[in-house]
Scaffold this motif. Structure first.
Motif, PDB file in Angstrom:
ATOM      1  N   LEU A 172      45.598  35.502  59.695  1.00  0.00           N
ATOM      2  CA  LEU A 172      46.367  36.730  59.892  1.00  0.00           C
ATOM      3  C   LEU A 172      46.304  37.621  58.659  1.00  0.00           C
ATOM      4  O   LEU A 172      46.175  38.853  58.765  1.00  0.00           O
ATOM      5  N   ALA A 173      46.378  37.011  57.493  1.00  0.00           N
ATOM      6  CA  ALA A 173      46.384  37.790  56.245  1.00  0.00           C
ATOM      7  C   ALA A 173      45.088  38.556  56.030  1.00  0.00           C
ATOM      8  O   ALA A 173      45.087  39.588  55.349  1.00  0.00           O
ATOM      9  N   THR A 174      43.991  38.084  56.594  1.00  0.00           N
ATOM     10  CA  THR A 174      42.713  38.777  56.391  1.00  0.00           C
ATOM     11  C   THR A 174      42.594  40.049  57.227  1.00  0.00           C
ATOM     12  O   THR A 174      41.764  40.909  56.933  1.00  0.00           O
ATOM     13  N   VAL A 175      43.449  40.194  58.265  1.00  0.00           N
ATOM     14  CA  VAL A 175      43.300  41.349  59.159  1.00  0.00           C
ATOM     15  C   VAL A 175      44.572  42.173  59.315  1.00  0.00           C
ATOM     16  O   VAL A 175      44.534  43.223  59.984  1.00  0.00           O
ATOM     17  N   ALA A 176      45.700  41.735  58.733  1.00  0.00           N
ATOM     18  CA  ALA A 176      46.956  42.432  59.025  1.00  0.00           C
ATOM     19  C   ALA A 176      47.876  42.549  57.822  1.00  0.00           C
ATOM     20  O   ALA A 176      49.093  42.428  57.953  1.00  0.00           O
ATOM     21  N   LYS A 177      47.351  42.795  56.649  1.00  0.00           N
ATOM     22  CA  LYS A 177      48.216  43.004  55.490  1.00  0.00           C
ATOM     23  C   LYS A 177      48.857  44.389  55.549  1.00  0.00           C
ATOM     24  O   LYS A 177      48.298  45.300  56.162  1.00  0.00           O
ATOM     25  N   PRO A 178      50.036  44.564  54.906  1.00  0.00           N
ATOM     26  CA  PRO A 178      50.788  43.554  54.160  1.00  0.00           C
ATOM     27  C   PRO A 178      51.673  42.706  55.066  1.00  0.00           C
ATOM     28  O   PRO A 178      52.206  43.191  56.074  1.00  0.00           O
ATOM     29  N   LEU A 179      51.803  41.424  54.713  1.00  0.00           N
ATOM     30  CA  LEU A 179      52.707  40.514  55.400  1.00  0.00           C
ATOM     31  C   LEU A 179      53.955  40.341  54.536  1.00  0.00           C
ATOM     32  O   LEU A 179      53.888  40.449  53.320  1.00  0.00           O
ATOM     33  N   ARG A 180      55.061  40.066  55.197  1.00  0.00           N
ATOM     34  CA  ARG A 180      56.307  39.817  54.462  1.00  0.00           C
ATOM     35  C   ARG A 180      56.934  38.531  54.970  1.00  0.00           C
ATOM     36  O   ARG A 180      57.094  38.342  56.175  1.00  0.00           O
ATOM     37  N   TYR A 181      57.275  37.628  54.030  1.00  0.00           N
ATOM     38  CA  TYR A 181      57.924  36.363  54.363  1.00  0.00           C
ATOM     39  C   TYR A 181      59.271  36.297  53.654  1.00  0.00           C
ATOM     40  O   TYR A 181      59.480  36.955  52.638  1.00  0.00           O
ATOM     41  N   ASP A 182      60.178  35.443  54.185  1.00  0.00           N
ATOM     42  CA  ASP A 182      61.427  35.223  53.475  1.00  0.00           C
ATOM     43  C   ASP A 182      61.298  33.963  52.623  1.00  0.00           C
ATOM     44  O   ASP A 182      60.228  33.354  52.548  1.00  0.00           O
ATOM     45  N   ASN A 183      62.398  33.558  51.967  1.00  0.00           N
ATOM     46  CA  ASN A 183      62.326  32.407  51.068  1.00  0.00           C
ATOM     47  C   ASN A 183      62.261  31.073  51.797  1.00  0.00           C
ATOM     48  O   ASN A 183      62.174  30.027  51.164  1.00  0.00           O
ATOM     49  N   GLN A 184      62.286  31.104  53.142  1.00  0.00           N
ATOM     50  CA  GLN A 184      62.111  29.897  53.934  1.00  0.00           C
ATOM     51  C   GLN A 184      60.766  29.892  54.647  1.00  0.00           C
ATOM     52  O   GLN A 184      60.547  29.124  55.573  1.00  0.00           O
ATOM     53  N   ALA A 185      59.870  30.781  54.224  1.00  0.00           N
ATOM     54  CA  ALA A 185      58.517  30.897  54.776  1.00  0.00           C
ATOM     55  C   ALA A 185      58.508  31.397  56.216  1.00  0.00           C
ATOM     56  O   ALA A 185      57.539  31.187  56.941  1.00  0.00           O
ATOM     57  N   LEU A 186      59.571  32.067  56.638  1.00  0.00           N
ATOM     58  CA  LEU A 186      59.591  32.688  57.958  1.00  0.00           C
ATOM     59  C   LEU A 186      58.854  34.016  57.895  1.00  0.00           C
ATOM     60  O   LEU A 186      59.118  34.839  57.016  1.00  0.00           O
ATOM     61  N   LEU A 187      57.943  34.237  58.832  1.00  0.00           N
ATOM     62  CA  LEU A 187      57.196  35.489  58.892  1.00  0.00           C
ATOM     63  C   LEU A 187      58.126  36.617  59.319  1.00  0.00           C
ATOM     64  O   LEU A 187      58.673  36.600  60.419  1.00  0.00           O
ATOM     65  N   CYS A 188      58.301  37.599  58.451  1.00  0.00           N
ATOM     66  CA  CYS A 188      59.262  38.690  58.699  1.00  0.00           C
ATOM     67  C   CYS A 188      58.588  39.979  59.160  1.00  0.00           C
ATOM     68  O   CYS A 188      59.173  40.728  59.953  1.00  0.00           O
ATOM     69  N   ALA A 189      57.396  40.276  58.637  1.00  0.00           N
ATOM     70  CA  ALA A 189      56.740  41.549  58.953  1.00  0.00           C
ATOM     71  C   ALA A 189      55.231  41.385  58.924  1.00  0.00           C
ATOM     72  O   ALA A 189      54.688  40.649  58.102  1.00  0.00           O
ATOM     73  N   ILE A 190      54.574  42.086  59.849  1.00  0.00           N
ATOM     74  CA  ILE A 190      53.110  42.130  59.918  1.00  0.00           C
ATOM     75  C   ILE A 190      52.683  43.577  59.747  1.00  0.00           C
ATOM     76  O   ILE A 190      53.229  44.466  60.414  1.00  0.00           O
ATOM     77  N   THR A 191      51.719  43.817  58.863  1.00  0.00           N
ATOM     78  CA  THR A 191      51.315  45.171  58.465  1.00  0.00           C
ATOM     79  C   THR A 191      52.522  46.016  58.099  1.00  0.00           C
ATOM     80  O   THR A 191      52.566  47.211  58.389  1.00  0.00           O
ATOM     81  N   GLY A 192      53.521  45.383  57.509  1.00  0.00           N
ATOM     82  CA  GLY A 192      54.699  46.096  57.058  1.00  0.00           C
ATOM     83  C   GLY A 192      55.731  46.389  58.118  1.00  0.00           C
ATOM     84  O   GLY A 192      56.724  47.073  57.831  1.00  0.00           O
ATOM     85  N   TYR A 193      55.527  45.880  59.344  1.00  0.00           N
ATOM     86  CA  TYR A 193      56.497  46.121  60.420  1.00  0.00           C
ATOM     87  C   TYR A 193      57.198  44.835  60.804  1.00  0.00           C
ATOM     88  O   TYR A 193      56.535  43.822  61.020  1.00  0.00           O
ATOM     89  N   PRO A 194      58.539  44.861  60.937  1.00  0.00           N
ATOM     90  CA  PRO A 194      59.435  45.987  60.635  1.00  0.00           C
ATOM     91  C   PRO A 194      59.667  46.120  59.137  1.00  0.00           C
ATOM     92  O   PRO A 194      59.405  45.192  58.385  1.00  0.00           O
ATOM     93  N   ARG A 195      60.172  47.270  58.730  1.00  0.00           N
ATOM     94  CA  ARG A 195      60.383  47.509  57.303  1.00  0.00           C
ATOM     95  C   ARG A 195      61.471  46.617  56.737  1.00  0.00           C
ATOM     96  O   ARG A 195      61.427  46.242  55.565  1.00  0.00           O
ATOM     97  N   THR A 196      62.477  46.309  57.562  1.00  0.00           N
ATOM     98  CA  THR A 196      63.607  45.506  57.099  1.00  0.00           C
ATOM     99  C   THR A 196      63.929  44.431  58.118  1.00  0.00           C
ATOM    100  O   THR A 196      63.471  44.471  59.264  1.00  0.00           O
TER     101      THR A 196
END
Length: 222
Positions: free
Chosen positions: A138-162
């Motif tokens: 996923l990281a090779t085709v959809a950056k930026p990714l955002r994770y929380d401190n429990q390694a939960l995927l929070c955002a793909i290509t920056g969505y959602p912002r929060t």
């Protein structure tokens, strides 16, 4: 506690447990669900997270952002898995694998109020080393990714912002109640199944009603 107040308390507790009017009902959690498919087979809800899943060459990984209570009602990506359509022009190569990635950002109804407008669904072919995880593909085709401190995927290509796995309520139209803090992130896709809210409420209500019957019987003896 007086006799007059006891029945009123029982009624209030029963209303709370049984979800009578005036009580909040949980709609679920707003999060990215992870799906897998082999070639063109239908989507299957992943049994492990992207950080540990290791797809094979020719697999399709799907991600869908939506409000879901659990894996039983989670919304699937709206595009069918089709490895050939996404990676058909990418030849196989030694030491690497090809993983088709389907990303569905969901609908406006599932979007958090301050998370931005959902982008259109997209597909991409990730070529990664043979032992790479789904998260690395996923990281090779959809950056930026955002994770929380429990390694939960929070955002793909920056969505959602929060936001990240926040709980939403049915009585607020699928949005967080105004002025109430969101609970901590919850990695829904990795949770073990447990008793439903209805089951727990039903058992608790039986206990409360039983207590009411005992109270009434004691009152008649006096």
């Amino acid at each position: 506690m007086t006799r007059a107040r006891f029945p009123a308390l029982l009624l209030a507790v029963c209303a709370l447990l049984l979800g009578l009017p005036g009580t909040a009902e949980a709609a679920g959690y707003r999060y990215w669900s992870f799906w897998q498919a082999d070639g063109r087979a239908g989507w299957t809800y992943a049994t492990q997270g992207p950080a540990t899943a290791r797809p094979a060459d020719g697999d399709v990984n799907g991600y869908r952002f939506a409000v879901s209570a659990d894996s039983q009602d989670a919304a699937r990506p709206r595009r069918a898995p089709d490895f050939a359509a996404v990676c058909g022009k990418a030849p196989a190569a030694d030491g690497t694998k090809r993983v088709a990635v389907v990303i569905d950002f969901g609908t406006a109804a599932d979007a958090p109020a301050d998370g931005g407008t959902p982008p259109a669904p997209r597909e991409a072919c990730a070529r990664v080393r043979a032992d790479a995880t789904a998260a690395e593909a996923l990281a090779t085709v959809a950056k930026p990714l955002r994770y929380d401190n429990q390694a939960l995927l929070c955002a793909i290509t920056g969505y959602p912002r929060t936001g990240c796995g926040e709980q939403v309520s049915a009585d607020t139209g699928g949005t967080d109640p105004a002025g109430s803090p969101s609970p901590g992130p919850r990695p829904v896709m990795d949770l073990e199944p447990g008793p439903s809210v209805g089951t727990v409420a039903g058992v608790a209500a039986v206990v409360v009603l039983g207590a009411a019957a005992v109270w009434q019987a004691r009152r008649r003896r006096r």
